[in-house]
Design an enzyme around this catalytic site. Structure first.
Site, PDB file in Angstrom:
ATOM      1  N   ARG A 185      10.487  36.807  12.553  1.00  0.00           N
ATOM      2  CA  ARG A 185      10.293  38.268  12.571  1.00  0.00           C
ATOM      3  C   ARG A 185       9.280  38.669  13.637  1.00  0.00           C
ATOM      4  NH1 ARG A 185      12.052  37.266   7.334  1.00  0.00           N
ATOM      5  NH2 ARG A 185      14.078  38.291   7.089  1.00  0.00           N
ATOM      6  N   ASP A 197      16.273  33.690  12.212  1.00  0.00           N
ATOM      7  CA  ASP A 197      16.608  34.840  11.368  1.00  0.00           C
ATOM      8  C   ASP A 197      17.063  35.938  12.310  1.00  0.00           C
ATOM      9  OD1 ASP A 197      16.612  36.850   9.199  1.00  0.00           O
ATOM     10  OD2 ASP A 197      15.368  35.403   8.142  1.00  0.00           O
ATOM     11  N   HIS A 209      21.595  35.563   7.216  1.00  0.00           N
ATOM     12  CA  HIS A 209      20.370  35.825   7.996  1.00  0.00           C
ATOM     13  C   HIS A 209      20.585  35.360   9.437  1.00  0.00           C
ATOM     14  CE1 HIS A 209      17.286  37.352   5.179  1.00  0.00           C
ATOM     15  NE2 HIS A 209      17.968  36.702   4.257  1.00  0.00           N
ATOM     16  N   ASP A 241      19.893  31.771   1.605  1.00  0.00           N
ATOM     17  CA  ASP A 241      19.556  32.950   0.795  1.00  0.00           C
ATOM     18  C   ASP A 241      20.316  34.193   1.239  1.00  0.00           C
ATOM     19  OD1 ASP A 241      18.031  32.656   3.176  1.00  0.00           O
ATOM     20  OD2 ASP A 241      16.742  34.310   2.549  1.00  0.00           O
ATOM     21  N   GLU A 242      20.511  35.071   0.275  1.00  0.00           N
ATOM     22  CA  GLU A 242      20.904  36.461   0.511  1.00  0.00           C
ATOM     23  C   GLU A 242      22.140  36.624   1.388  1.00  0.00           C
ATOM     24  OE1 GLU A 242      16.862  38.940   0.047  1.00  0.00           O
ATOM     25  OE2 GLU A 242      16.915  37.801   1.896  1.00  0.00           O
ATOM     26  N   TRP A 301      12.815  30.956  -5.363  1.00  0.00           N
ATOM     27  CA  TRP A 301      12.034  32.123  -4.899  1.00  0.00           C
ATOM     28  C   TRP A 301      12.299  33.359  -5.739  1.00  0.00           C
ATOM     29  CZ3 TRP A 301      13.824  36.723  -2.445  1.00  0.00           C
ATOM     30  CH2 TRP A 301      15.208  36.769  -2.180  1.00  0.00           C
ATOM     31  N   ASP A 349       3.256  37.911   1.612  1.00  0.00           N
ATOM     32  CA  ASP A 349       3.426  39.143   2.395  1.00  0.00           C
ATOM     33  C   ASP A 349       3.174  40.387   1.535  1.00  0.00           C
ATOM     34  OD1 ASP A 349       5.761  38.410   0.984  1.00  0.00           O
ATOM     35  OD2 ASP A 349       7.103  39.391   2.416  1.00  0.00           O
ATOM     36  N   TRP A 365       6.303  35.656   4.836  1.00  0.00           N
ATOM     37  CA  TRP A 365       7.339  36.391   5.579  1.00  0.00           C
ATOM     38  C   TRP A 365       6.627  37.420   6.438  1.00  0.00           C
ATOM     39  CZ3 TRP A 365      11.771  34.026   5.331  1.00  0.00           C
ATOM     40  CH2 TRP A 365      12.086  33.273   4.191  1.00  0.00           C
ATOM     41  N   GLU A 381       7.874  40.316   8.366  1.00  0.00           N
ATOM     42  CA  GLU A 381       8.442  41.585   8.833  1.00  0.00           C
ATOM     43  C   GLU A 381       7.345  42.588   9.184  1.00  0.00           C
ATOM     44  OE1 GLU A 381       9.535  39.877   6.216  1.00  0.00           O
ATOM     45  OE2 GLU A 381      11.653  40.261   5.790  1.00  0.00           O
TER      46      GLU A 381
END
Ligand code: ACM
Ligand code: ZN
Length: 676
Positions: free
Chosen positions: A153, A182, A259, A314-315, A381, A408, A456, A458
């Protein structure tokens, strides 16, 4: 176990109550103070009995403390000895340290144990390098004690990472997990695909937030206004070596199947749609995806000796897979019943590939969703359940639940802090985490191999900000990972954490100052007494089931929420249509009232908004209601967390109060319906 001679000697030694003067984080597991002290002077003798590579690493690290002279006799200095077995020590990272007025002797069964003991010895020394005589028998609770840095990020360079490896060494952490890829940027040089570092590693905006607001576009390295960067292969080799000399492993993470917008922007043929914009997922039906991933992993494996390779997982959106001919064919050909199983197909294939190269696959807990690959390890997580389930099913699990380990989140009152992603995770809460509760049986507990703090980035654009978020909360992660649960107490930890924070600040780290900590939201620190306390609330619209808080009691239990909507004290409302929250409270008899109000939280990132309108009604009979207040608010995106109370003040008599909150955008969160 029979009491050993050594243990008898330790117990018989004149012991002085161990004060917090042993300013060591993580706290050693057994300490017995003894009489006298040793003062090390520059060029004191050092005796190292260990294989050559360990000797070199240990001598180099000792030299960063003060100059030592290699010698045959440690008198007045230190001895580091590998022995086939060491009393009371069962972990290769454990050590026995004996400081007497004559010398400091560290024994361990491996170089890693000697290194951890050397770190302890250095931390015992005062500014004049005087060390009180002591016996320490110490070893870690968990074999994996990790720190994750997201350098996608916002790119962080080799020197920043080395500095954090130094901090990890002091904290006895042993795994640095690098989130290398990412959407916001690919950060590792891959010879086979130079486009990844000429294009996918660059963007037109410096910060993640600006990049996100600017439509998630990429740039070429050669563009005059390109922001980003990557680790070269030489950088990585240097980092791996630097970490290894501190007995720290680097776990690389290459994200798949999602991602990965930066990859599909560079190689559009690797997504289902071939659209170069906004495609997070690789096409799992396309063989080229596997060719790409395996080629990348070949170079990753060549660079990183880590047995464990993290593949993200993930995600995944999985949306495009449902429409894609290749993905549908893959599912049909392999009898995969849904897209979760399609993800597992990819993970299993990649696992086989990694296993064939002698490596183990680690992934975020979503890798369990369509069935977990046979030898995979899980990083838990989204809470702790997946990690526990994986451990029970015989898989290794590393615990990094968001509610305790996501550094974060805000570490103090949000208004006092630089903008963060949200949440509220003070060091006391991090410290309260116990990765393996007593309820877990010993076989499953064995599989729960460790704990990790995740940063993280961001909302963390600078190196200083990253350190500020890491420290001191990483101290708590380190102590959770190292020190036995029954020897950990926050009150004992806090002064050590403050002292270590000051020392790290003096050493040039940016550290949050615990002495200025504000703490939780003032309302959350004490119960709220008001006229509706304990009264029955009827929900005319149900609350959002993901955030029930204390169910029907939430709004009248006197318990106020903290800075974080997910602290299970804030109730969520996500009903479709404008009306999100509609409740009626029964005061049981007609009562004079002067105030009615609810406080709402706003945090735009996860979609938490203040209401656009609140209507407050009262009634004496529960049938005919009159509106006594309508509060309008223009919903506007704001930075960070904010709070707003929607209330009525006046003079009325009523038994029933109806509180309706409307919204054009977002989910609403409130904690208490206060009536005075
Ligand atoms: C994660 O936080 N998406 C692993
Ligand atoms: Zn596809």
């Amino acid at each position: 176990m029979k009491q050993s001679l050594l243990l008898a000697a330790i117990l018989a030694a004149a012991t002085i109550p161990s004060a917090t003067a042993h300013n060591i984080v993580p706290k050693p597991n057994f300490v017995a103070d003894r009489i006298g002290s040793l003062t090390l002077v520059p060029n004191a003798p050092i005796v190292i009995s260990a294989p050559q590579s360990d000797s070199t690493a240990l001598a180099e690290y000792a030299a960063t403390w003060m100059p030592f002279t290699p010698a045959a006799n440690p008198k007045g200095g230190i001895a580091l000895r590998i022995e086939p077995a060491v009393e009371r020590i069962s972990s290769p990272e454990g050590y026995l340290l004996n400081v007497t007025p004559d010398s400091a002797v560290i024994t361990a069964t491996s170089g890693a144990g000697l290194f951890r003991g050397l770190v302890t010895l250095q931390q015992l020394a005062d500014s004049k390098n005087t060390i009180r005589a002591v016996t320490i028998a110490d070893q870690p609770r968990f074999g994996y004690r990790g720190m994750m840095l997201d350098i996608s990020r916002h790119f962080r360079d080799k020197d920043f990472i080395k500095k954090q490896i130094d901090a990890m060494a002091k904290l006895k952490l042993n795994n640095l997990h690098l989130h290398l890829t990412d959407a916001a940027g690919w950060r590792i040089e891959i010879d086979r695909y130079p486009q990844l570092t000429e294009y996918a590693a660059w963007r037109p905006q410096p910060t993640w937030k600006q990049w996100n607001e600017g439509g998630n576009r990429y740039a070429h390295q050669s563009d005059s206004a390109a922001f980003g960067g990557y680790l070269t292969k030489a950088d990585i080799r240097e980092l791996v070596d630097y970490a290894a000399k501190r007995y720290i492993n680097i776990v690389p993470e290459i994200e798949m199947p999602s991602h990965s917008e930066e990859v599909t922007a560079t190689f559009p043929e690797l997504s289902c749609t071939h659209n170069p914009a906004g495609q997070p997922d690789f096409c799992v039906g396309n063989e080229q995806t596997f060719e790409f991933l395996q080629n990348v992993l070949d170079e990753v494996i060549e660079l990183f000796p880590s047995e464990t390779i993290h593949i993200g997982g993930d995600e995944a959106s999985k949306r495009a897979w449902k429409e894609c001919e290749l993905c549908k064919k893959r599912m049909a050909d392999n009898n995969l019943k849904d897209v979760d199983e399609l993800q597992s197909y990819l993970v299993e294939r990649i696992e086989k590939y990694l296993n064939s190269k002698g490596r183990r696959l680690l992934g975020w807990d979503e890798i369990m969703e369509g069935g977990i690959a046979p030898n995979a390890a899980v990083m838990s997580w989204r809470g702790t359940e997946s990690g526990i389930a994986a451990a029970k099913a015989g898989h290794q699990a590393i615990m990094s639940p968001g509610g305790y380990c996501y550094l974060d989140s805000y570490q103090d009152a949000p208004a006092s802090q630089p903008e963060a992603i949200g949440g509220y995770l003070p060091i006391s809460r991090v410290y309260s985490y116990n990765p393996v509760p007593d309820s877990i049986d010993s076989t499953a507990a064995q599989n729960m191999i460790g704990v990790q703090g995740n940063l993280w980035c961001e909302y963390i654009p600078t190196a200083e900000h990253a350190e500020y978020m890491l420290y001191p909360r990483m101290f708590a992660i380190a102590e959770i990972g190292w020190t036995d649960q029954d020897k950990r107490q926050f009150d004992d930890f806090l002064p050590r954490a403050i002292a270590l924070g000051k020392q790290m600040s003096a050493d040039g780290y940016t550290v949050f100052n615990l002495e200025t900590e504000i703490g939780n939201k003032p309302e959350a620190k004490r119960p709220e007494n008001h006229l509706a306390l304990g009264k029955t609330v009827t929900y005319n619209i149900p609350w959002w089931r993901n955030y029930p808080a204390n169910g029907t009691a939430t709004l009248t239990d006197g318990v106020r929420g903290g800075w974080n909507y997910s602290d299970q004290l804030w109730q969520g409302y996500l009903y479709k249509g404008d009306e999100r929250m509609d409740v009626t409270v029964d005061l049981e008899k007609v009562t004079p009232i002067k105030y009615i109000g609810c406080e709402f939280m706003q945090l735009i990132g996860p979609g938490v908004w203040h209401p656009s309108q609140v209507e407050i009604q009262i009634s004496r009979d529960g049938k005919s209601f009159k509106t006594i207040a309508t509060v309008n608010h223009e919903q506007k995106a704001t930075d960070g967390v904010s709070f707003k109370t929607y209330s009525w003040s006046g003079s009325e008599k009523a038994r029933y109060i109806r509180y309706i909150a409307r919204a054009k955008e977002g989910v609403l969160f409130t904690d208490e319906l206060i009536v005075r």
